[in-house]
Write a protein that holds these residues in place. Structure first.
Motif, PDB file in Angstrom:
ATOM      1  N   UNK A 185       0.860  -1.182   0.153  1.00  0.00           N
ATOM      2  CA  UNK A 185       0.096  -0.153   0.147  1.00  0.00           C
ATOM      3  C   UNK A 185       0.844   1.261   0.138  1.00  0.00           C
ATOM      4  N   UNK A 186       2.026   1.302   0.036  1.00  0.00           N
ATOM      5  CA  UNK A 186       2.964   2.478  -0.050  1.00  0.00           C
ATOM      6  C   UNK A 186       3.226   3.032  -1.519  1.00  0.00           C
ATOM      7  N   UNK A 187       3.258   4.170  -1.619  1.00  0.00           N
ATOM      8  CA  UNK A 187       3.869   4.835  -2.909  1.00  0.00           C
ATOM      9  C   UNK A 187       4.877   5.887  -2.492  1.00  0.00           C
ATOM     10  N   UNK A 188       5.460   5.447  -1.477  1.00  0.00           N
ATOM     11  CA  UNK A 188       6.732   6.267  -1.190  1.00  0.00           C
ATOM     12  C   UNK A 188       8.000   5.636  -1.574  1.00  0.00           C
ATOM     13  N   UNK A 189       9.004   6.215  -2.225  1.00  0.00           N
ATOM     14  CA  UNK A 189      10.112   5.561  -2.550  1.00  0.00           C
ATOM     15  C   UNK A 189      10.978   5.473  -1.263  1.00  0.00           C
ATOM     16  N   UNK A 190      10.988   6.311  -0.367  1.00  0.00           N
ATOM     17  CA  UNK A 190      11.798   6.053   0.877  1.00  0.00           C
ATOM     18  C   UNK A 190      11.310   4.636   1.640  1.00  0.00           C
ATOM     19  N   UNK A 191       9.904   4.298   1.795  1.00  0.00           N
ATOM     20  CA  UNK A 191       9.563   3.075   2.202  1.00  0.00           C
ATOM     21  C   UNK A 191      10.160   1.969   1.732  1.00  0.00           C
ATOM     22  N   UNK A 192      10.359   1.941   0.437  1.00  0.00           N
ATOM     23  CA  UNK A 192      10.793   0.570  -0.408  1.00  0.00           C
ATOM     24  C   UNK A 192      12.364   0.590  -0.108  1.00  0.00           C
ATOM     25  N   UNK A 193      13.204   1.715  -0.027  1.00  0.00           N
ATOM     26  CA  UNK A 193      14.402   1.780   0.159  1.00  0.00           C
ATOM     27  C   UNK A 193      14.744   1.622   1.528  1.00  0.00           C
ATOM     28  N   UNK A 194      14.077   1.991   2.413  1.00  0.00           N
ATOM     29  CA  UNK A 194      14.405   1.389   3.770  1.00  0.00           C
ATOM     30  C   UNK A 194      14.198  -0.074   3.874  1.00  0.00           C
TER      31      UNK A 194
END
Length: 68
Positions: free
Chosen positions: A34-43
């Motif tokens: 459900x995330x659409x933030x690059x930082x979430x995937x990077x983390x």
């Protein structure tokens, strides 16, 4: 499922870094939902101990996704 993840999973057959990332995401039961933030995937990927090449593939995928 977030739009980025849906987009990414559409590339599981690609024979490049984005395809490799898509296969990794498809096999990862802890992939951020459900995330659409690059930082979430990077983390998430950094926490999983992936290589720099995989992180670069994430950036490449994000750029392609954002320009689609």
């Amino acid at each position: 499922m977030g739009e980025f993840t849906a987009w990414l999973l559409g590339h599981v057959t690609d024979q490049d870094g984005v395809g490799e990332l898509a296969r990794l995401a498809a096999a990862d039961p802890d992939w951020p939902e459900g995330s659409d933030r690059l930082q979430t995937f990077t983390d998430h990927l950094e926490g999983s101990g992936v290589t720099r090449a995989t992180l670069q593939s994430l950036t490449d995928a994000w750029v392609r996704y954002a320009s689609a």
